[in-house]
Design an enzyme around this catalytic site. Structure first.
Site, PDB file in Angstrom:
ATOM      1  N   LYS A 163       0.812  -1.215   0.000  1.00 14.59           N
ATOM      2  CA  LYS A 163       0.000   0.000   0.000  1.00 14.59           C
ATOM      3  C   LYS A 163       0.848   1.270   0.000  1.00 14.59           C
ATOM      4  O   LYS A 163       0.585   2.189  -0.756  1.00 14.59           O
ATOM      5  CB  LYS A 163      -0.895  -0.033   1.234  1.00 14.59           C
TER       6      LYS A 163
ATOM      7  N   ARG B  23      -9.769   3.630   9.632  1.00 16.39           N
ATOM      8  CA  ARG B  23      -9.511   2.194   9.761  1.00 16.39           C
ATOM      9  C   ARG B  23     -10.590   1.484  10.569  1.00 16.39           C
ATOM     10  O   ARG B  23     -10.466   0.304  10.864  1.00 16.39           O
ATOM     11  CB  ARG B  23      -8.100   1.917  10.301  1.00 16.39           C
TER      12      ARG B  23
ATOM     13  N   ARG C 191      10.208 -10.451   4.147  1.00 15.79           N
ATOM     14  CA  ARG C 191      10.657  -9.106   4.509  1.00 15.79           C
ATOM     15  C   ARG C 191      11.257  -9.106   5.918  1.00 15.79           C
ATOM     16  O   ARG C 191      12.259  -8.457   6.175  1.00 15.79           O
ATOM     17  CB  ARG C 191       9.486  -8.121   4.423  1.00 15.79           C
TER      18      ARG C 191
ATOM     19  N   ARG D 179      13.557  -8.399  11.187  1.00 17.27           N
ATOM     20  CA  ARG D 179      12.456  -8.100  12.127  1.00 17.27           C
ATOM     21  C   ARG D 179      12.075  -9.386  12.860  1.00 17.27           C
ATOM     22  O   ARG D 179      11.214 -10.132  12.423  1.00 17.27           O
ATOM     23  CB  ARG D 179      11.217  -7.595  11.370  1.00 17.27           C
TER      24      ARG D 179
ATOM     25  N   ARG E 149      -2.132  -9.900  12.736  1.00 11.13           N
ATOM     26  CA  ARG E 149      -2.323  -8.572  12.135  1.00 11.13           C
ATOM     27  C   ARG E 149      -3.333  -8.624  10.995  1.00 11.13           C
ATOM     28  O   ARG E 149      -4.156  -7.723  10.828  1.00 11.13           O
ATOM     29  CB  ARG E 149      -0.988  -8.014  11.628  1.00 11.13           C
TER      30      ARG E 149
END
Length: 193
Positions: free
Chosen positions: A15, A90, A129, A135, A146
């Protein structure tokens, strides 16, 4: 050209990248709540200080404060002709707040774009990623959670905007350029010339 649009999509659907490219093409500012928070904190504004009270203790910024920040940002001159809202609204309460903000300014949204992406592909993409960027917190469980939260909170937005005839859905998977072209084609009918 001016267009007032909202862009939303699941984590990992690309996004942010697409928002930047669309704004370049259309000449409107990209407005993300994260950026608004950061610029107010950096600028030491009153709203920024209130954001820090929450974020410094790891709490979510409450809707009322987020709404106020968005209202202030949309009142800035660069957003007069149009904007792309990324990550806001949201939830349904924020949809109502945005309606009120725009109505007060005598404006309305032109189009709401939902970037869609197959959950399995997104999980894979975010795990990759996480590895590349180190991460360690981005485990598969965390990522799936999530996506569930996104589905719970944001899916109802699709329904609301679809009922109003504002929603277009665009597949976010594929080459970055392809997705940008798809998005621009979806937005095109809503542009004010």
């Amino acid at each position: 050209m001016s267009v007032r649009l909202v862009l939303f999509g699941p984590p990992g659907a690309g996004k942010g990248t697409q928002a930047a490219r669309i704004c370049d093409k259309l000449g409107v500012p990209a407005i993300s709540t994260g950026d608004i928070f950061r610029s107010n904190i950096k600028g030491g504004t009153e709203l920024g200080r209130r954001v820090v009270e929450y974020t410094s203790v790891g709490a979510l910024v409450p809707d009322e404060l987020t709404d106020e920040l968005v209202r202030a940002r949309l009142a800035e001159p660069d957003a007069a002709e149009g904007f792309l809202l990324d990550g806001y609204p949201r939830n349904l309460a924020q949809v109502d707040a945005l309606d009120a903000i725009l109505a007060d300014a005598g404006r309305a949204l032109d189009v709401v774009v939902e970037i869609t992406a197959d959950a399995e592909v997104v999980v894979e993409r975010l795990l990759k990623r996480a590895q590349i960027e180190g991460r360690v917190d981005d485990t598969e469980d965390v990522i799936r959670h999530r996506l569930d939260v996104y589905a719970d909170q944001t899916a109802p937005l699709s329904g609301v905007y679809a009922e109003r005839g504002l929603l277009v859905r665009v597949d976010g998977l594929g080459e970055i350029d392809e997705v940008t072209d798809r998005l621009l084609a979806a937005i095109e009918p809503a542009l004010h010339h």
